[in-house]
Design an enzyme around this catalytic site. Sequence first.
Site, mmCIF file in Angstrom:
data_model
loop_
_atom_site.group_PDB
_atom_site.id
_atom_site.type_symbol
_atom_site.label_atom_id
_atom_site.label_comp_id
_atom_site.label_asym_id
_atom_site.label_seq_id
_atom_site.Cartn_x
_atom_site.Cartn_y
_atom_site.Cartn_z
ATOM 1 N N LYS A 74 0.852 -1.183 0.000
ATOM 2 C CA LYS A 74 0.000 0.000 0.000
ATOM 3 C C LYS A 74 0.893 1.240 0.000
ATOM 4 O O LYS A 74 2.117 1.159 0.018
ATOM 5 C CB LYS A 74 -0.920 0.039 1.231
ATOM 6 C CG LYS A 74 -1.751 -1.203 1.474
ATOM 7 C CD LYS A 74 -2.850 -1.403 0.453
ATOM 8 C CE LYS A 74 -3.652 -2.675 0.763
ATOM 9 N NZ LYS A 74 -4.645 -2.976 -0.288
ATOM 10 N N SER A 166 -9.890 -1.303 -2.112
ATOM 11 C CA SER A 166 -8.679 -1.633 -1.371
ATOM 12 C C SER A 166 -9.002 -1.857 0.095
ATOM 13 O O SER A 166 -9.631 -1.011 0.740
ATOM 14 C CB SER A 166 -7.652 -0.497 -1.503
ATOM 15 O OG SER A 166 -6.539 -0.709 -0.648
#
Length: 209
Positions: A74, A166
Amino acid sequence: MLFGVFRTAVADWNPIPSASMRPNLLEGDVVFVNRLAYNVKVPLTDIVLQQTGEPERGDIVTFSSPLDGTRLIKRIIGLPGDTVAMRNEQLFINGQAAQYGAFDTVAETVTTVGQLQARRVSEQGSGQAQAHRIQLLPQLPARRNFAAVTVPAGHYMMLGDNRDNSADSRYFGFVPRALLIGKAERILVSANIQEHWQPRFDRFGMKLQ
């Protein structure tokens, strides 16, 4: 055995299995991970021997999920001590709104849903050296709002660039520094997994930002 130690302590590569970092990372990309960017660790553990550098807002990092230990990749959005909020998809860091640039619209296929229209914009948060692209999928349910939270000392807030698709700090919380694996610096190789693993030569060696 020495090669295994090298991979777990110095440098590694990380295949991209999901769409959570689109449009910057695609499924089938393999990224180079610098494991010495932030910490020197005892091989095969999360025991930090020495800190080697400070994570910066905007870095793309690999880390172990604080929820179940799964390796994730991420972008760092919040540093220790930062106050972060999101309002209608717009980030606010320490009270300052992130800046967003012009966008385009592309067709994006989402597993189990089908083809959707995705908006791609540039985002630059307060204190971030340069802008990066993010992708928005307004048709999907997502956590587009959260009240201001302060990142605890020794922790980081992570968000995926594919903002509406996400599982990140909005779901599993802040990430302790000891769980950081390394900084993803560039794409080593890439193949289109939906087109019989055809190489994407234009992505070989691409620097991440």
